[in-house]
Design a protein around this motif. Structure first.
Motif, PDB file in Angstrom:
ATOM      1  N   PRO A 177       0.767  -1.400   0.003  1.00 17.71           N
ATOM      2  CA  PRO A 177       0.187   0.068  -0.020  1.00 17.71           C
ATOM      3  C   PRO A 177       0.809   1.284   0.081  1.00 17.71           C
ATOM      4  CG  PRO A 177       0.250  -1.156   2.080  1.00 17.71           C
ATOM      5  CD  PRO A 177       0.896  -1.888   1.377  1.00 17.71           C
ATOM      6  N   ALA A 178       0.251   2.399  -0.448  1.00 21.45           N
ATOM      7  CA  ALA A 178       0.955   3.519  -0.477  1.00 21.45           C
ATOM      8  C   ALA A 178       1.277   3.840   0.742  1.00 21.45           C
ATOM      9  CB  ALA A 178      -0.162   4.529  -1.081  1.00 21.45           C
ATOM     10  N   GLY A 179       2.425   4.338   1.054  1.00 21.70           N
ATOM     11  CA  GLY A 179       3.094   4.840   2.376  1.00 21.70           C
ATOM     12  C   GLY A 179       3.799   3.752   2.856  1.00 21.70           C
ATOM     13  N   ARG A 204      18.317   1.105  -7.510  1.00 22.29           N
ATOM     14  CA  ARG A 204      18.964   1.478  -8.947  1.00 22.29           C
ATOM     15  C   ARG A 204      18.845   0.648 -10.078  1.00 22.29           C
ATOM     16  NH1 ARG A 204      23.950   5.536  -7.446  1.00 22.29           N
ATOM     17  NH2 ARG A 204      23.001   5.951  -9.621  1.00 22.29           N
ATOM     18  N   GLY A 205      18.791  -0.710  -9.654  1.00 20.16           N
ATOM     19  CA  GLY A 205      18.867  -1.734 -10.683  1.00 20.16           C
ATOM     20  C   GLY A 205      17.476  -1.932 -11.343  1.00 20.16           C
ATOM     21  N   ARG A 206      17.328  -2.727 -12.317  1.00 24.15           N
ATOM     22  CA  ARG A 206      16.222  -3.118 -12.848  1.00 24.15           C
ATOM     23  C   ARG A 206      15.982  -4.308 -13.456  1.00 24.15           C
ATOM     24  NH1 ARG A 206      15.827   1.140 -17.744  1.00 24.15           N
ATOM     25  NH2 ARG A 206      16.990   0.042 -19.297  1.00 24.15           N
ATOM     26  N   ALA A 207      14.705  -4.869 -13.545  1.00 22.26           N
ATOM     27  CA  ALA A 207      14.530  -5.932 -14.322  1.00 22.26           C
ATOM     28  C   ALA A 207      13.802  -5.524 -15.598  1.00 22.26           C
ATOM     29  CB  ALA A 207      13.593  -6.886 -13.669  1.00 22.26           C
ATOM     30  N   LEU A 208      13.691  -6.271 -16.540  1.00 28.91           N
ATOM     31  CA  LEU A 208      13.098  -6.070 -17.985  1.00 28.91           C
ATOM     32  C   LEU A 208      12.077  -7.038 -18.429  1.00 28.91           C
ATOM     33  CD1 LEU A 208      16.313  -4.972 -20.029  1.00 28.91           C
ATOM     34  CD2 LEU A 208      14.494  -3.531 -19.241  1.00 28.91           C
ATOM     35  N   VAL A 209      10.659  -6.602 -18.472  1.00 31.16           N
ATOM     36  CA  VAL A 209       9.707  -7.640 -18.884  1.00 31.16           C
ATOM     37  C   VAL A 209       9.052  -7.015 -20.127  1.00 31.16           C
ATOM     38  CG1 VAL A 209       7.344  -8.529 -17.966  1.00 31.16           C
ATOM     39  CG2 VAL A 209       9.141  -7.666 -16.433  1.00 31.16           C
ATOM     40  N   ALA A 210       9.496  -7.999 -20.987  1.00 27.35           N
ATOM     41  CA  ALA A 210       8.976  -7.514 -22.361  1.00 27.35           C
ATOM     42  C   ALA A 210       9.551  -6.158 -22.875  1.00 27.35           C
ATOM     43  CB  ALA A 210       7.549  -7.743 -22.689  1.00 27.35           C
ATOM     44  N   GLY A 211      10.686  -5.675 -22.638  1.00 31.31           N
ATOM     45  CA  GLY A 211      10.978  -4.593 -22.978  1.00 31.31           C
ATOM     46  C   GLY A 211      10.614  -3.284 -21.817  1.00 31.31           C
ATOM     47  N   VAL A 212      10.016  -3.624 -20.871  1.00 31.03           N
ATOM     48  CA  VAL A 212       9.565  -2.647 -19.936  1.00 31.03           C
ATOM     49  C   VAL A 212      10.344  -2.871 -18.750  1.00 31.03           C
ATOM     50  CG1 VAL A 212       7.473  -1.844 -18.435  1.00 31.03           C
ATOM     51  CG2 VAL A 212       7.032  -2.741 -20.791  1.00 31.03           C
ATOM     52  N   ALA A 213      10.891  -1.622 -18.220  1.00 31.29           N
ATOM     53  CA  ALA A 213      11.943  -1.525 -17.151  1.00 31.29           C
ATOM     54  C   ALA A 213      11.211  -1.553 -15.895  1.00 31.29           C
ATOM     55  CB  ALA A 213      12.782  -0.372 -17.199  1.00 31.29           C
ATOM     56  N   CYS A 214      11.479  -2.639 -15.257  1.00 33.10           N
ATOM     57  CA  CYS A 214      10.782  -2.451 -13.837  1.00 33.10           C
ATOM     58  C   CYS A 214      11.954  -2.566 -12.813  1.00 33.10           C
ATOM     59  CB  CYS A 214      10.021  -4.123 -13.463  1.00 33.10           C
ATOM     60  SG  CYS A 214       8.960  -4.059 -14.731  1.00 33.10           S
ATOM     61  N   PRO A 215      11.674  -1.131 -11.916  1.00 30.73           N
ATOM     62  CA  PRO A 215      12.964  -0.942 -11.043  1.00 30.73           C
ATOM     63  C   PRO A 215      12.947  -1.698  -9.635  1.00 30.73           C
ATOM     64  CG  PRO A 215      10.940   0.720 -10.742  1.00 30.73           C
ATOM     65  CD  PRO A 215      10.641  -0.354 -11.916  1.00 30.73           C
ATOM     66  N   VAL A 216      14.135  -1.877  -9.433  1.00 27.69           N
ATOM     67  CA  VAL A 216      14.511  -2.546  -7.942  1.00 27.69           C
ATOM     68  C   VAL A 216      14.245  -1.372  -6.981  1.00 27.69           C
ATOM     69  CG1 VAL A 216      16.436  -3.192  -6.287  1.00 27.69           C
ATOM     70  CG2 VAL A 216      16.304  -4.111  -8.804  1.00 27.69           C
ATOM     71  N   VAL A 217      13.320  -1.820  -6.032  1.00 23.98           N
ATOM     72  CA  VAL A 217      12.735  -0.901  -4.812  1.00 23.98           C
ATOM     73  C   VAL A 217      13.418  -1.687  -3.631  1.00 23.98           C
ATOM     74  CG1 VAL A 217      10.668   0.005  -6.045  1.00 23.98           C
ATOM     75  CG2 VAL A 217      10.742  -2.123  -4.914  1.00 23.98           C
ATOM     76  N   GLY A 218      14.046  -0.773  -2.900  1.00 22.34           N
ATOM     77  CA  GLY A 218      14.466  -0.959  -1.723  1.00 22.34           C
ATOM     78  C   GLY A 218      16.011  -1.716  -1.531  1.00 22.34           C
ATOM     79  N   ARG A 219      16.321  -2.312  -0.655  1.00 22.38           N
ATOM     80  CA  ARG A 219      17.550  -2.896  -0.784  1.00 22.38           C
ATOM     81  C   ARG A 219      17.822  -4.443  -1.263  1.00 22.38           C
ATOM     82  NH1 ARG A 219      20.131  -1.330   5.141  1.00 22.38           N
ATOM     83  NH2 ARG A 219      20.667   0.771   4.647  1.00 22.38           N
ATOM     84  N   VAL A 220      18.748  -4.489  -2.012  1.00 24.84           N
ATOM     85  CA  VAL A 220      19.139  -5.916  -2.405  1.00 24.84           C
ATOM     86  C   VAL A 220      19.815  -6.457  -1.369  1.00 24.84           C
ATOM     87  CG1 VAL A 220      20.933  -7.129  -3.935  1.00 24.84           C
ATOM     88  CG2 VAL A 220      19.812  -4.945  -5.022  1.00 24.84           C
ATOM     89  N   SER A 221      19.143  -7.788  -0.985  1.00 23.32           N
ATOM     90  CA  SER A 221      19.711  -8.347   0.256  1.00 23.32           C
ATOM     91  C   SER A 221      20.491  -9.666  -0.324  1.00 23.32           C
ATOM     92  CB  SER A 221      18.605  -8.659   1.313  1.00 23.32           C
ATOM     93  OG  SER A 221      17.332  -9.264   0.823  1.00 23.32           O
ATOM     94  N   GLY A 228      15.987  -1.700   6.251  1.00 26.10           N
ATOM     95  CA  GLY A 228      16.406  -0.455   6.269  1.00 26.10           C
ATOM     96  C   GLY A 228      15.240   0.475   5.988  1.00 26.10           C
ATOM     97  N   ALA A 229      14.284   0.037   5.412  1.00 25.78           N
ATOM     98  CA  ALA A 229      13.072   0.938   5.031  1.00 25.78           C
ATOM     99  C   ALA A 229      13.667   2.027   4.012  1.00 25.78           C
ATOM    100  CB  ALA A 229      12.406   1.391   6.120  1.00 25.78           C
ATOM    101  N   THR A 230      14.534   1.880   3.066  1.00 20.22           N
ATOM    102  CA  THR A 230      15.233   2.777   2.216  1.00 20.22           C
ATOM    103  C   THR A 230      13.983   3.152   1.175  1.00 20.22           C
ATOM    104  OG1 THR A 230      15.938   1.136   0.724  1.00 20.22           O
ATOM    105  CG2 THR A 230      17.473   1.938   2.632  1.00 20.22           C
ATOM    106  N   TYR A 231      12.956   2.446   1.174  1.00 19.08           N
ATOM    107  CA  TYR A 231      12.101   2.884  -0.163  1.00 19.08           C
ATOM    108  C   TYR A 231      10.648   2.856   0.382  1.00 19.08           C
ATOM    109  CZ  TYR A 231       9.788   3.009  -4.967  1.00 19.08           C
ATOM    110  OH  TYR A 231       8.850   3.423  -5.953  1.00 19.08           O
ATOM    111  N   THR A 232       9.844   4.217   0.088  1.00 16.45           N
ATOM    112  CA  THR A 232       8.552   4.232   0.593  1.00 16.45           C
ATOM    113  C   THR A 232       7.841   4.270  -0.826  1.00 16.45           C
ATOM    114  OG1 THR A 232       9.187   5.129   2.471  1.00 16.45           O
ATOM    115  CG2 THR A 232       6.875   5.437   1.998  1.00 16.45           C
ATOM    116  N   ALA A 233       6.810   3.530  -0.873  1.00 20.15           N
ATOM    117  CA  ALA A 233       5.765   3.375  -1.937  1.00 20.15           C
ATOM    118  C   ALA A 233       5.093   4.814  -1.869  1.00 20.15           C
ATOM    119  CB  ALA A 233       4.844   2.264  -1.747  1.00 20.15           C
ATOM    120  N   ALA A 234       5.183   5.486  -2.908  1.00 18.49           N
ATOM    121  CA  ALA A 234       4.178   6.798  -3.206  1.00 18.49           C
ATOM    122  C   ALA A 234       2.797   6.291  -3.437  1.00 18.49           C
ATOM    123  CB  ALA A 234       4.758   7.655  -3.944  1.00 18.49           C
TER     124      ALA A 234
END
Ligand SMILES: *Cc1c(COP(=O)(O)O)cnc(C)c1O
Length: 350
Positions: A243-245, A280-297, A251-257
């Motif tokens: 959910p938003a917020g 900063r990283g991203r996945a690619l789904v059929a050419g659409v960039a999907c961003p990494v959110v939060g920390r890579v663990s 580390g809660a480094t990303y908060t969903a807007a």
């Protein structure tokens, strides 16, 4: 069950495109103005599997392979007659028996190594230091008579600044090496790594030693971009609605807007997916960039897949592993990204 019979891991996959590898090698070979084109396959073929990499390059005509350690020779597996493996670290104290038994030649890098090798009467390569000030025999040392009586196949040196073509160090090393090579009897001379090949014919000599370029990194030797060789993908373990917020990950480094759909994939920094790709990283789904959110663990990465609503748990997600972009995003070099790939991937060679 023997460990070699263990089922392949099925949660993360490293795809190695050997046709792209060979295409890159041919382009460096063509750019080398008649010099033989070798291949650096040290560090397990820059992390991609030295045995398979070597087999593909040898089948394409590569005859000179470079590794760093003696144990990396055996890892290449059996090689056909006429393929030469050179060990870049030379023969360290205690390694002589291993060196004499291996189907490889040392690149001798110190005066002590040269003295010890003379007693064998066998051929060798020599690394002279012409300005990198890392590993090798000094220029004065090389002219001192130290090398007299050696059967030198290839005289090598290594460039310090080949990635910056305008750096005057490149020309200085080219001249120093040319002068030195005129004074030392060797059958071949070799100076250029991948970036060195792109400097031009003056740096090619008789043999080149490309590495990173074969694996798709660094500068292209011609007008076209290099072909990507390594791809990574991981399976979605869980899909969640955030959910938003709400914050995401350690580390809660990303908060969903806004409300997000996220995928938790079986990939982490233990697999060489750098922690610095957090947010900063991203996945690619059929050419659409999907961003990494939060920390890579260590074992998991979370990706905002709100733009790819058709994904299901268990699906594979391809990560964007463009070397240049991933290096820039992660603060790691392309070399580190490749050699840091972990041991947990199912490796698929195409
Ligand atoms: C690793 C290495 C290479 C290959 O360098 P790249 O920059 O990967 O092309 C060439 N020569 C020596 C001595 C090396 O150690």
């Amino acid at each position: 069950m023997k460990s070699c019979d263990a089922p392949a891991p099925d949660a993360s996959r490293l795809t190695v495109d050997t046709a792209a590898l060979v295409a890159n090698w041919r382009r460096f070979a063509r750019a080398g103005s008649g010099a033989a084109c070798g291949a650096a396959v040290k560090a397990d073929g820059y992390g991609l599997g030295a045995r398979r990499i070597a087999a593909a390059l040898v089948a394409a005509g590569c005859r000179d392979l470079f590794v760093a350690h003696w144990h990396e020779v055996a890892a290449l597996g059996p090689l056909p007659e006429g393929v030469r493996v050179a060990v870049l670290h030379g023969v360290m104290p205690g390694d002589m028996a291993k060196a004499l038994a291996a189907p490889a030649v040392p690149v001798l890098v110190t005066a002590a190594q040269v003295q010890a090798w003379k007693a064998t009467g066998r051929a060798c390569d020599i690394m002279v230091d012409t300005g990198l000030n890392r590993l090798g025999i000094g220029m004065a040392e090389a002219r001192s008579g130290l090398l007299d009586g050696l059967d030198i196949d290839t005289l090598h040196s290594h460039l310090a600044c080949s990635e910056t073509p305008d750096n005057p160090a490149n020309e200085a090393q080219r001249i120093a090496f040319t002068d030195l090579a005129a004074a030392i009897p060797a059958r071949r001379r070799a100076l250029a790594n991948s970036a060195g090949i792109t400097l031009g014919p003056g740096w090619h000599f008789d043999l080149t030693r490309p590495g990173i370029g074969l694996y798709g990194g660094g500068a292209s030797p011609d007008a076209a971009p290099l072909a990507a060789v390594a791809g990574i993908a991981a399976r979605i373990i869980q899909l969640r609605d955030v959910p938003a917020g709400a914050s995401i990950g350690y580390g809660a480094t990303y908060t969903a807007a806004t409300p997000l759909r996220v995928a938790v994939v079986a990939l982490g920094y233990a697999d060489g997916y750098a922690r610095s790709l957090s947010n900063r990283g991203r996945a690619l789904v059929a050419g659409v960039a999907c961003p990494v959110v939060g920390r890579v663990s260590m074992d998991l990465t979370i990706i905002d897949v709100s733009a790819a609503p058709d994904l299901a748990e268990g699906d594979w997600l391809s990560m964007d592993f463009d070397l240049g972009a991933t290096a820039a995003a992660s603060g790691r070099s392309e070399y580190e990204l490749l050699t840091g790939l972990g041991a947990r991937y199912a490796r698929v060679y195409t």
